[in-house]
Design a protein around this motif. Structure first.
Motif, PDB file in Angstrom:
ATOM      1  N   GLN A  24      -8.568  52.638  23.194  1.00 20.60           N
ATOM      2  CA  GLN A  24      -9.370  51.421  23.244  1.00 20.60           C
ATOM      3  C   GLN A  24      -8.589  50.291  23.903  1.00 20.60           C
ATOM      4  N   ALA A  25      -9.310  49.366  24.451  1.00 19.23           N
ATOM      5  CA  ALA A  25      -8.665  48.199  25.045  1.00 19.23           C
ATOM      6  C   ALA A  25      -7.766  47.517  24.016  1.00 19.23           C
ATOM      7  N   GLY A  26      -6.601  47.126  24.483  1.00 21.16           N
ATOM      8  CA  GLY A  26      -5.608  46.526  23.606  1.00 21.16           C
ATOM      9  C   GLY A  26      -4.632  47.521  23.031  1.00 21.16           C
ATOM     10  N   GLY A  27      -4.913  48.795  23.189  1.00 22.02           N
ATOM     11  CA  GLY A  27      -4.051  49.835  22.660  1.00 22.02           C
ATOM     12  C   GLY A  27      -2.877  50.147  23.568  1.00 22.02           C
ATOM     13  N   SER A  28      -2.119  51.171  23.175  1.00 17.59           N
ATOM     14  CA  SER A  28      -0.904  51.554  23.890  1.00 17.59           C
ATOM     15  C   SER A  28      -0.863  53.054  24.127  1.00 17.59           C
ATOM     16  N   LEU A  29      -0.182  53.434  25.190  1.00 19.25           N
ATOM     17  CA  LEU A  29       0.139  54.823  25.486  1.00 19.25           C
ATOM     18  C   LEU A  29       1.525  54.860  26.100  1.00 19.25           C
ATOM     19  N   ARG A  30       2.195  55.988  25.935  1.00  9.25           N
ATOM     20  CA  ARG A  30       3.454  56.207  26.648  1.00  9.25           C
ATOM     21  C   ARG A  30       3.330  57.482  27.455  1.00  9.25           C
ATOM     22  N   LEU A  31       3.457  57.332  28.742  1.00  7.47           N
ATOM     23  CA  LEU A  31       3.445  58.484  29.646  1.00  7.47           C
ATOM     24  C   LEU A  31       4.878  58.989  29.839  1.00  7.47           C
TER      25      LEU A  31
ATOM     26  N   GLY B  98      18.601  53.550  36.639  1.00  2.36           N
ATOM     27  CA  GLY B  98      17.752  52.841  35.679  1.00  2.36           C
ATOM     28  C   GLY B  98      18.088  51.369  35.572  1.00  2.36           C
ATOM     29  N   GLY B  99      19.066  50.919  36.337  1.00  2.00           N
ATOM     30  CA  GLY B  99      19.497  49.530  36.245  1.00  2.00           C
ATOM     31  C   GLY B  99      18.573  48.537  36.916  1.00  2.00           C
ATOM     32  N   SER B 100      17.733  49.017  37.815  1.00  2.00           N
ATOM     33  CA  SER B 100      16.778  48.143  38.506  1.00  2.00           C
ATOM     34  C   SER B 100      15.373  48.702  38.362  1.00  2.00           C
ATOM     35  N   THR B 101      14.428  47.816  38.140  1.00  2.00           N
ATOM     36  CA  THR B 101      13.035  48.216  38.024  1.00  2.00           C
ATOM     37  C   THR B 101      12.150  47.244  38.800  1.00  2.00           C
ATOM     38  N   SER B 102      10.943  47.689  39.086  1.00  2.00           N
ATOM     39  CA  SER B 102       9.934  46.853  39.718  1.00  2.00           C
ATOM     40  C   SER B 102       8.584  47.229  39.132  1.00  2.00           C
ATOM     41  N   HIS B 103       7.759  46.216  38.870  1.00  2.00           N
ATOM     42  CA  HIS B 103       6.429  46.448  38.315  1.00  2.00           C
ATOM     43  C   HIS B 103       5.396  45.684  39.127  1.00  2.00           C
ATOM     44  N   ALA B 104       4.248  46.296  39.312  1.00  2.00           N
ATOM     45  CA  ALA B 104       3.155  45.628  40.004  1.00  2.00           C
ATOM     46  C   ALA B 104       2.731  44.385  39.222  1.00  2.00           C
ATOM     47  N   ASN B 105       2.259  43.384  39.935  1.00  2.00           N
ATOM     48  CA  ASN B 105       1.837  42.152  39.278  1.00  2.00           C
ATOM     49  C   ASN B 105       0.783  42.406  38.204  1.00  2.00           C
ATOM     50  N   SER B 106      -0.092  43.372  38.457  1.00  2.00           N
ATOM     51  CA  SER B 106      -1.205  43.630  37.545  1.00  2.00           C
ATOM     52  C   SER B 106      -0.768  44.201  36.200  1.00  2.00           C
ATOM     53  N   VAL B 107       0.462  44.734  36.143  1.00  2.00           N
ATOM     54  CA  VAL B 107       0.928  45.359  34.892  1.00  2.00           C
ATOM     55  C   VAL B 107       2.171  44.683  34.324  1.00  2.00           C
ATOM     56  N   ARG B 108       2.739  43.748  35.083  1.00  2.00           N
ATOM     57  CA  ARG B 108       3.994  43.125  34.633  1.00  2.00           C
ATOM     58  C   ARG B 108       3.775  42.426  33.307  1.00  2.00           C
ATOM     59  N   GLY B 109       4.705  42.654  32.370  1.00  2.00           N
ATOM     60  CA  GLY B 109       4.596  42.084  31.043  1.00  2.00           C
ATOM     61  C   GLY B 109       3.853  42.971  30.062  1.00  2.00           C
ATOM     62  N   ARG B 110       3.156  43.986  30.579  1.00  2.00           N
ATOM     63  CA  ARG B 110       2.427  44.925  29.707  1.00  2.00           C
ATOM     64  C   ARG B 110       2.990  46.342  29.794  1.00  2.00           C
TER      65      ARG B 110
ATOM     66  N   GLN C 159       5.792  53.042  29.460  1.00  2.00           N
ATOM     67  CA  GLN C 159       5.224  52.489  28.234  1.00  2.00           C
ATOM     68  C   GLN C 159       4.138  51.496  28.631  1.00  2.00           C
ATOM     69  N   MET C 160       2.923  51.724  28.149  1.00  2.00           N
ATOM     70  CA  MET C 160       1.780  50.888  28.519  1.00  2.00           C
ATOM     71  C   MET C 160       1.220  50.225  27.265  1.00  2.00           C
ATOM     72  N   ASN C 161       1.300  48.923  27.214  1.00  2.00           N
ATOM     73  CA  ASN C 161       0.792  48.145  26.094  1.00  2.00           C
ATOM     74  C   ASN C 161      -0.344  47.241  26.558  1.00  2.00           C
ATOM     75  N   SER C 162      -1.108  46.739  25.604  1.00  2.00           N
ATOM     76  CA  SER C 162      -2.217  45.816  25.899  1.00  2.00           C
ATOM     77  C   SER C 162      -3.102  46.369  27.011  1.00  2.00           C
TER      78      SER C 162
END
Length: 124
Positions: free
Chosen positions: A13-20, A55-67, A82-85
């Motif tokens: 459901q929206a607001g939930g979490s999954l870990r791929l 693993g010392g550097s990462t990049s995230h798309a704007n649409s998912v950054r922070g989540r 890890q996918m939250n919210s």
């Protein structure tokens, strides 16, 4: 080449979490920067997150950054997302990929090995 197998997708459901998870076999895992991409029906494949070999550097798309957070465990030959919210617009098939060179990239053209994908569906 490296072989990749994703797992962890599902319906949430929206607001939930999954870990791929993405398990790698074949040649030395820590030689490869890794990435996650996704593709929704009727849309092109898009970048989600990338991580350097150490693993010392990462990049995230704007649409998912922070989540979403990408990480890796080189001892286990595994990369995680890890996918939250989660939001309905996060729905799609998620693919992990290994880079062609040692340089981290956000461009799908720079990834040479791909997994089969895992479906993520977020209901509203």
């Amino acid at each position: 080449q490296v072989q990749l197998v994703e797992s962890g997708g599902g319906l949430v459901q929206a607001g939930g979490s999954l870990r791929l998870s993405c398990a790698a076999s074949g040649r030395t895992f820590n030689n490869y920067p890794m990435g996650w991409f996704r593709q929704a029906p009727g849309h092109e494949r898009e970048f989600v997150a990338a991580i350097s070999r150490s693993g010392g550097s990462t990049s995230h798309a704007n649409s998912v950054r922070g989540r979403f957070t990408i990480s890796r465990d080189n001892a286990k030959n595994t990369v995680y997302l890890q996918m939250n919210s989660l939001k309905p617009e996060d729905t799609g098939v998620y693919y992990c990929a290994a880079g062609r060179t040692g340089v981290m990239s956000t461009n799908a053209a720079n990834f040479g090995s791909w997994g089969q994908g895992t479906q993520v569906t977020v209901s509203s």
